[in-house]
Design an enzyme around this catalytic site. Sequence first.
Site, PDB file in Angstrom:
ATOM      1  N   GLU A  42       0.846  -1.199   0.000  1.00 23.64           N
ATOM      2  CA  GLU A  42       0.000   0.000   0.000  1.00 23.64           C
ATOM      3  C   GLU A  42       0.881   1.249   0.000  1.00 23.64           C
ATOM      4  OE1 GLU A  42      -3.527   1.897   2.861  1.00 23.64           O
ATOM      5  OE2 GLU A  42      -2.045   0.531   3.709  1.00 23.64           O
ATOM      6  N   LYS A 108      -9.485   2.668  -2.114  1.00 25.29           N
ATOM      7  CA  LYS A 108      -9.715   2.051  -0.805  1.00 25.29           C
ATOM      8  C   LYS A 108     -11.082   2.451  -0.257  1.00 25.29           C
ATOM      9  CE  LYS A 108      -7.257   1.702   3.657  1.00 25.29           C
ATOM     10  NZ  LYS A 108      -6.062   2.232   4.375  1.00 25.29           N
ATOM     11  N   CYS A 142      -5.495  -2.779   2.678  1.00 28.60           N
ATOM     12  CA  CYS A 142      -5.241  -2.695   4.119  1.00 28.60           C
ATOM     13  C   CYS A 142      -6.492  -2.823   4.984  1.00 28.60           C
ATOM     14  CB  CYS A 142      -4.493  -1.399   4.425  1.00 28.60           C
ATOM     15  SG  CYS A 142      -3.571  -1.439   5.991  1.00 28.60           S
TER      16      CYS A 142
END
Length: 259
Positions: A42, A108, A142
């Site tokens: 990430e 995300k 994540c």
Amino acid sequence: MQDLKLSLIQTFITPDDPELNLAAYEPLLRRARGSDLVVLPEVFTTGFSASARNHAEVVGGRAYEWLARWARELDAVVTGSVVVRHGEQYSNRLIWMKPSGDYLQYDKRHLFRMAGEHKRYVGSSERLIVELKGWRILPMICYDLRFPVWSRNRNDYDMALYVANWPAARSLHWRRLLQARAIENLSYVVGVNRIGEDEKSQKYSGDSGIYGPDGETVLDLEDRNGCFTETVSAERLVNYRESFPAHLDADDFTLHLRR
């Protein structure tokens, strides 16, 4: 569906120094030659820094060009997330770069409020499913890992992929959740994290790995630095799903997104 050769890049990230980080990845990428898919962590150009927006990429800019060059040179998909500015907004955006220079993107969804990420970025309202050598792959970022509904296999993927900057203090959660996502979704799960320390001296233990559809560990990198390659078996996936078809009893649901 064919077997898939993956290279996981687990290494240090220098805070807020994209040029230095991009240069540091290059010798590791050269070791990925022959792979089908190369995965970076990430925010691989900046690290998970509160000031990362000061070094944001633009669509089609430096990071995109760099990924396209390496995807072409390796004849592989190269992926990872970076901070991207689009208009007046910013996203933590995964770029799925193909050897042709064409790419797909995923922003995300779940922004890590404990670090104020939800105040700095906008999130996605759509999942992305990509295809590679017959594999349907769900790329995520994540904190998305903590939300099983968003990761739920709706009979639409064979592998879930999570890129991360996941702190060592919660490494137990990282390992357990990756394994759980594999078991509950009868799919391979790949997690690629970083190592080292950030600008606040927060430690990252890596623990990147690959888990099979039965939850067994295929690859565990612990805190090693480098490029690590593993081939995952299409036959193993198909055989396991046929022998233990729990997906046939999964509940239908409608996902109402939280704004």
